[in-house]
Every structure is written in C-alpha cells, then in structure tokens.
Design an enzyme around this catalytic site. Structure first.
Site, PDB file in Angstrom:
ATOM      1  CB  SER A  39      -1.189   0.123   1.089  1.00  0.00           C
ATOM      2  OG  SER A  39      -1.711   1.194   1.573  1.00  0.00           O
ATOM      3  CE1 TYR A  64      -4.994  -2.045   5.527  1.00  0.00           C
ATOM      4  CE2 TYR A  64      -3.176  -0.623   4.217  1.00  0.00           C
ATOM      5  CZ  TYR A  64      -3.974  -1.503   4.403  1.00  0.00           C
ATOM      6  OH  TYR A  64      -4.032  -2.498   3.790  1.00  0.00           O
TER       7      TYR A  64
END
Length: 279
Positions: free
Chosen positions: A146, A159
C-alpha cells in the site's frame, strides 16, 4: 483484447490469498482471462467456491481452498493441493489483509497484533510455503502492499506498520530469489474501493483521481506481475506521493499534519454538538 495478450499466463497455476472479495477476487478473474488455472484461498469458503465455479471453463480449472493466513500450516496445505491438482505452482499472490484504524490512545496492543498477524505474518506464511515450488518453475511472488506502507498517516498506524514491514521483506526477497529465477513484485496501491472499508468506513471518500475499482487495479497488477516488475505503484498520484515523500518529505508531512488537524477539529465539533467527548 487480442489472444496474444490474453494468454500471458496460459496454462500456469496461480494461488491467490484473500480471494473471496475485493482485489483478490478481481485478480482471480483477471488471471483467468489470461489463461491461468487458479487456487483460491480464503476463510469464506462459500464465496471462493462460487468464484471457482464461475472461473472454471473448458481447458481452465479453479479450485477453492478454505484457509486462513494467520493459521500455521494452512498455506502449506494450499500449496500442496496446487501440486496435487495441477503438478506445479507458477505465481503466489499474497493479498489477504484486514484494516485496523484508530488513534493509538483508543487501541490496544492486541489490535496491533491482529493487524500484523494478518497483513505481515500472513504474507510471510504465504511466501515461505510457496517458495520451494516456485523455485521449480522460476515463478513469481506478488505482494500486495500500500501507499501508506511508504507514507504513514495518523489514525492508521497499525495498518501502516503492517505495510511498512512488507517493504523490507519484498526488497530483501528480490535479492534472495533472483539466483533461483523467482521474481518478487511489490504492489504499492493507493485507494482501491473494496469491502475492507465496509466495517471501517472513511469519513470522506477519496477524489476520483486517486481511487480505483478492484477490477481496474487487477488489470494493472497482473500486467506488472507478467513483466516481473520489482515494485509497482498505482494509480499515478500514488507514484507522485512516493516521489514527494522521498525527495520533499517536509511537504508530505505538512500536508498530512494539516489534514489531521482539520479532521480533529471536525471530530471535536461534531462530538461537542452531540454532547460527547471525542475519542
């Protein structure tokens, strides 16, 4: 699309974790269009069984394997089934992931542990299980990372941590696997509209310029895997954000800080109007 393009993975066997929805399901459909046999792994067996049935056609098979990337042994079992059913494994896509959001003052150590167990150790379990078979076929590893594994944001540190760790894994694996002919493609995606945001909704949807559908992302990821790209960022604003972070980090820092302060003020005002104390 021309047959010459659609046969890039003709006859190859692709294992995908987290294949029950989102990017995983879209990747399954795209690899199938490219001629691949599929091993679909997810906890929600009914979903991947339905997807496997959809993608099984003349000359191409898909099988569903109930598996959890946080459980020791599940990925080895999936790889062994690929060998048993197809005799080989050519691509392993480590896609399964979850999203834990919140400020550190509202989260527990277990929240962070849960995030790392799935997004980081789940990828590692997939890679370790697949490597021996991929060495035989000079195959491909695809790690779905990501943008915020490069640019950390407040309110999402669990995250971010889990995705930052994948940078070190992917970079090192590229060097370690090169002598065996196994490539590692680390995908750094911006916002992709998937189910992951259903249980943790965004306060404000991202601008359409920085958002992709899962199907759009899948087309680009499969192409990057075929070309054995070491790192692939999508869409183009993600590449710009990474460039700014590397060369002008103060610009990124101030932009994030400004957005965070604005979001905090909005949250405090909303809480005050409701007569509540903000989290």
């Amino acid at each position: 699309m021309a047959d010459s393009v659609r046969s890039r993975f003709d006859g190859q066997v692709v294992l995908i974790t987290g294949a029950s929805s989102g990017i995983g399901a879209s990747l399954a459909r795209e690899f199938a269009r490219e001629g691949a046999h599929l091993v679909l792994v997810a906890r929600r067996i009914e979903r991947i069984e339905e997807l496997a049935a959809e993608l099984t056609s003349a000359g191409r098979r898909s099988i569903a394997v109930a598996g959890d990337v946080t459980a020791d042994g599940d990925m080895e079992r999936a790889v062994e089934l690929a060998r048993k059913e197809f005799g080989r494994l050519d691509v392993a896509v480590a896609n399964a992931g979850i999203l834990v959001r919140g400020r550190i003052t509202t989260l527990s150590l277990n929240d962070y542990r849960k995030q790392m167990e799935t997004n980081t150790f789940g990828v590692l379990r997939t890679v370790i299980a697949a490597i021996p078979t991929l060495q035989e076929t000079k195959g491909r590893i695809v790690i779905i990372g990501s943008l915020i594994g490069m640019v950390s944001v407040p309110g999402g540190t669990p995250y971010c941590m889990s995705k930052f760790a994948l940078n070190g894994l992917a970079d090192g694996l590229n060097h370690e696997m090169a002598p065996y002919g196994v490539s590692v493609t680390h995908v750094l995606s911006g916002f992709v509209n998937t189910e992951i945001y259903t249980n943790v909704p965004l306060r404000r949807p991202p601008h359409k310029l920085i958002a992709l559908t899962a199907d759009e992302a899948a087309v680009k990821i499969v192409a990057a895997a075929y070309r054995r790209k070491r790192m692939y960022a999508l869409p183009w604003p993600t590449k710009l954000a990474i460039l700014l972070q590397r060369h002008f980090p103060w610009v990124v820092y101030h932009a994030i800080d400004r957005a965070f302060r604005k979001a905090t003020r909005h949250q405090e005002e909303t809480a005050a109007q409701a007569g509540k104390t903000p989290a």
